[in-house]
Motif scaffolding. Structure first.
Motif, PDB file in Angstrom:
ATOM      1  N   HIS A  16       0.863  -1.178   0.000  1.00 55.68           N
ATOM      2  CA  HIS A  16       0.000   0.000   0.000  1.00 55.68           C
ATOM      3  C   HIS A  16       0.903   1.233   0.000  1.00 55.68           C
ATOM      4  CE1 HIS A  16      -3.953   1.853   1.495  1.00 55.68           C
ATOM      5  NE2 HIS A  16      -3.124   2.857   1.253  1.00 55.68           N
ATOM      6  N   GLU A  56       6.220   9.706  -1.340  1.00 55.38           N
ATOM      7  CA  GLU A  56       5.321   8.614  -0.972  1.00 55.38           C
ATOM      8  C   GLU A  56       5.404   8.245   0.503  1.00 55.38           C
ATOM      9  OE1 GLU A  56       9.210   6.516  -1.441  1.00 55.38           O
ATOM     10  OE2 GLU A  56       8.225   8.177  -2.447  1.00 55.38           O
ATOM     11  N   GLU A  98      -3.941   7.022  -3.230  1.00 62.54           N
ATOM     12  CA  GLU A  98      -3.497   5.715  -2.767  1.00 62.54           C
ATOM     13  C   GLU A  98      -3.377   4.738  -3.939  1.00 62.54           C
ATOM     14  OE1 GLU A  98      -5.494   4.282   0.665  1.00 62.54           O
ATOM     15  OE2 GLU A  98      -5.226   6.162   1.733  1.00 62.54           O
ATOM     16  N   GLN A 130      -4.254  13.286   5.920  1.00 63.58           N
ATOM     17  CA  GLN A 130      -4.218  11.906   6.407  1.00 63.58           C
ATOM     18  C   GLN A 130      -3.665  11.829   7.834  1.00 63.58           C
ATOM     19  OE1 GLN A 130      -6.025   9.876   4.302  1.00 63.58           O
ATOM     20  NE2 GLN A 130      -4.375   8.496   3.759  1.00 63.58           N
ATOM     21  N   ALA A 171      -0.294  10.692  -9.373  1.00 63.78           N
ATOM     22  CA  ALA A 171      -1.078  11.283  -8.276  1.00 63.78           C
ATOM     23  C   ALA A 171      -1.534  12.692  -8.634  1.00 63.78           C
ATOM     24  CB  ALA A 171      -0.253  11.292  -6.997  1.00 63.78           C
ATOM     25  N   GLU A 204       1.138   5.355  -0.928  1.00 66.80           N
ATOM     26  CA  GLU A 204       0.303   6.523  -1.190  1.00 66.80           C
ATOM     27  C   GLU A 204       1.182   7.758  -1.404  1.00 66.80           C
ATOM     28  OE1 GLU A 204      -2.045   6.254   2.368  1.00 66.80           O
ATOM     29  OE2 GLU A 204      -0.804   7.729   3.431  1.00 66.80           O
ATOM     30  N   THR A 243      -4.502  12.812  -0.630  1.00 72.74           N
ATOM     31  CA  THR A 243      -3.614  11.653  -0.752  1.00 72.74           C
ATOM     32  C   THR A 243      -4.166  10.706  -1.801  1.00 72.74           C
ATOM     33  OG1 THR A 243      -2.867  11.779   1.537  1.00 72.74           O
ATOM     34  CG2 THR A 243      -2.669   9.651   0.458  1.00 72.74           C
TER      35      THR A 243
END
Length: 479
Positions: free
Chosen positions: A207, A225, A274, A293, A258, A209, A272
């Motif tokens: 994972h 990231e 992801e 976040q 992104a 982001e 953010t």
């Protein structure tokens, strides 16, 4: 902007207020009856009770919060995370009442809040997607047909929410109908919307982001990231920045992806994006969180920026002063979410009184905290007490400092995730960087943690005995 209301509680409310005060902006706290003596209430310049303990009667009462903001002449409202932070109707209500919502516009929140609408919005930018369908599925037969096309295992996922609710991993075709009904039921209960979609389940996923920021002048930036693969129940516990597996080329590619996601919905403010990453370093767009976040401190530490300050500047119409080429990764940061949960009992919430509550202090140790010694843990809200963040010139430095900080974080009265955090930091898979979102399933068990505790206690007892015998020997020596 001279005064802002922080529509939240706990550590994030204090975090926002710290920056506001640094900027010379007055702050207003709102609180429920059970939070009357909470630290965020004392920290603010003004504070107003907005209702009983349940969040549905206090922190989720958008109209009441607007009323308080207007009566105390607040220029803006910062929603923090959770509660009303991704509520498009609340953002719109702020706009209608001439109060600045310190976050994205309601249109972007709405679009990115619906995972199917988000996928539709970004498809023109050639952003990689997990194989699956781009429409809501309600018929189990259709889900079976999709599964045959894309291959098992599949992921059935709520379109309207996150946090692991309404999510089911299905490995066998015969289980699809039952798991789909359960996902729809859970999604309806959690989000008031039973829409689900079906996609290929990425095995051994990581994972990753990307933190972005956009202003009203068409400028977009990414702040590199965060690796958020250590999770329990699909929710993050340990986060770090940067990720050990990204090359500079991949980082640039994901950063641009992104920014393209943000462009697709005319995004403004902090957000953010992801991604899921497979074992071959292919990345896929997962979703966009249209708020600050929980784990934003690790990005702040490696990039040297205050994201809340940038949020406020952008909200009052200022252009971002930095360019992408000005931003560089400096060092490594690690965050442990300190939850009042029992890692020996499936991470179930541990309510009680904080008989002892002493925070670690020291250079490169940051604690974003919302509690004090003697306080009770309310049962009405998320059980996170604080975020423990460490910084080092290298990843190993940050890990070693985290272990030291955990050992100096003293809590009695409730169980917490501190021992689990230490377990993670000392585990070979984490240290090597060779782990994925299945870290807990693959490596952790309460019995392992217990045996580790016993071994450490035995070593400590032997050291103490050795010292005692040495002291006794010294006492017996003739003068």
């Amino acid at each position: 902007m001279k005064k802002i209301l922080v529509a939240n509680r706990g550590e994030i409310a204090i975090r926002v207020m710290r920056t506001a005060k640094k900027m010379g902006i007055k702050t207003i706290a709102v609180y429920s009856e059970v939070d009357r003596h909470a630290p965020h209430v004392k920290f603010a310049d003004e504070a107003v009770c907005i209702g009983p303990a349940p969040s549905s009667e206090s922190y989720l009462k958008g109209d009441k919060i607007i009323e308080v903001a207007k009566s105390l002449n607040a220029d803006g409202i910062h929603p923090g995370y959770g509660f009303l932070s991704e509520n498009a109707d609340f953002a719109e209500l702020c706009e209608k009442n001439d109060i600045i919502f310190i976050g994205p516009r309601s249109k972007a929140i709405k679009m990115m809040g619906d995972k199917l609408a988000a996928k539709d919005a970004v498809k023109d930018y050639n952003i990689p997607m997990v194989p699956g369908v781009d429409h809501a599925v309600t018929d189990p037969d259709e889900a079976i047909k999709i599964a045959r096309e894309i291959g098992l295992p599949i992921l059935i996922k709520a379109a309207a929410g996150g946090g692991g609710k309404g999510m089911r991993i299905v490995e066998k075709e015969k289980d699809i109908e039952n798991q789909m009904k359960r996902a729809i039921s859970e999604a309806t209960s959690a989000f008031g919307d039973g829409s689900v979609f079906v996609e290929k389940y990425v095995t051994s996923p990581r994972h990753i982001e990307i933190q972005i920021m956009a202003d009203t002048h068409g400028n977009y930036l990414h702040f590199f990231e965060r690796e958020c693969s250590v999770q329990r129940r699909h929710q993050k516990v340990v986060e770090e920045a940067p990720s050990v597996i990204l090359t500079p080329e991949l980082r640039e590619k994901m950063g641009q992806a992104a920014i393209d996601v943000a462009r697709s919905c005319d995004y403004v403010g902090a957000g953010t994006v992801e991604f899921l990453m497979d074992a071959d370093l292919n990345f896929y767009f997962l979703e966009m969180n249209t708020r600050l976040q929980v784990e934003h401190p690790v990005s702040e530490l490696i990039s040297g920026v205050d994201l809340v300050e940038l949020q406020i500047n952008v909200a009052r119409g200022e252009a971002l002063k930095m360019k992408q080429e000005d931003l560089k990764i400096n060092g490594h940061a690690l965050e442990l979410r300190v939850y009042a949960e029992d890692p020996m009992n499936d991470f179930l919430p541990s309510v009680g009184n904080l008989e002892t509550y002493q925070l670690p202090v020291g250079e490169d140790i940051r604690v974003d905290n919302g509690f004090e010694e003697g306080m009770d843990i309310p049962i009405y809200y998320d059980p996170m007490l604080s975020k423990l963040i460490t910084y080092g010139k290298t990843r190993n430095e940050a890990i070693q400092l985290m272990i030291k900080a955990i050992d100096n974080y003293h809590i009695k009265g409730v169980q917490t995730t501190l021992p689990f955090g230490r377990f993670v930091c000392e585990h070979e898979a984490f240290i090597s960087g060779n782990f994925d979102t299945h870290f807990v399933k693959n490596y952790y068990s309460p019995s392992l943690l217990e045996s580790k505790h016993k071994a450490e206690a035995e070593i400590a007892a032997k050291i103490a005995l050795k010292q005692y015998l040495k002291d006794q020997k010294l006492l017996r020596l003739p003068n």
